[in-house]
Enzyme design. Sequence first.
Site, PDB file in Angstrom:
ATOM      1  N   HIS A 193      15.045  42.709  70.794  1.00 23.52           N
ATOM      2  CA  HIS A 193      14.723  43.663  69.411  1.00 23.52           C
ATOM      3  C   HIS A 193      14.555  42.765  68.200  1.00 23.52           C
ATOM      4  CE1 HIS A 193      13.754  47.410  67.918  1.00 23.52           C
ATOM      5  NE2 HIS A 193      14.743  47.493  67.093  1.00 23.52           N
TER       6      HIS A 193
ATOM      7  N   CYS B 184       8.268  46.734  68.547  1.00 23.56           N
ATOM      8  CA  CYS B 184       8.983  46.218  67.578  1.00 23.56           C
ATOM      9  C   CYS B 184       8.427  45.019  67.069  1.00 23.56           C
ATOM     10  CB  CYS B 184      10.733  45.872  67.876  1.00 23.56           C
ATOM     11  SG  CYS B 184      10.776  44.678  69.268  1.00 23.56           S
TER      12      CYS B 184
ATOM     13  N   HIS C 237      12.010  48.776  61.623  1.00 25.17           N
ATOM     14  CA  HIS C 237      11.718  48.405  62.962  1.00 25.17           C
ATOM     15  C   HIS C 237      11.028  49.658  63.665  1.00 25.17           C
ATOM     16  CE1 HIS C 237      15.625  50.169  64.948  1.00 25.17           C
ATOM     17  NE2 HIS C 237      15.468  50.680  63.751  1.00 25.17           N
TER      18      HIS C 237
END
Length: 234
Positions: A178, A126, A190
């Site tokens: 994240h 990510c 993402h």
Amino acid sequence: MKNSLLYCLAAASLALSFFFERPATDASGTACAPAAPAVAEASLFPALLENEPESTPAGTAKGPVNPADALAATAARDSITYHYYAQTLGLHLDYTEDKDLLQAVTNWVGTPYSYGSNSQRYGTDCSGFVTRVFKEVYGITLKRSSRSMFTTVKRVPRKEMHTGDLVFFRRGRGPIYHVGIYLKDGKFAHSACGKGVTISSLREGYYNHNFYAAGRVMAIEPAAEPAAELAVAQ
């Protein structure tokens, strides 16, 4: 007698030469095709030349360009481009969004997930995806991890997110784990485990539950967006 016969053959040869047309030749003596009549040749080109832009010998246009035509052509190209991005990313676009960002995200969609990597070909995690996109689009070098990245951004309310803002996630009171790039319509790009680079919605149960905060990279000036967009991610 022999001289008389030779005179007769010469006369016959001269007479025959008037009945047969010799092909035209160029300066080297090579036979050429006859030139087309000037009238017929000229009639082939006026319709083509009438709308043909004046150009240089290299083929680059140098004649005057109608501003209205140029604007219409640009608008048509933009319309096609935005339509493609809207279809690919699943967004409703106003045709005022950052095309460079949309293009970069579109190019990355489908890249497999790979922890610790940031390769469009071999995979990315990510934060690797986010850092690569920001470098490609804005020339900005971000921190490599989502947690360190959060320390460098300006926190913005969820209702005030703009295209290009970062969205951060954490489980309960745990650390940030994240990060993604907010697009619009409550959707963000993402790199997710098992899916790779994809587009997800903040309305989805998992992401809605684990959403922590939105942050803005201060080197980027957000474009003004409709007021309705401000509440779409609620």
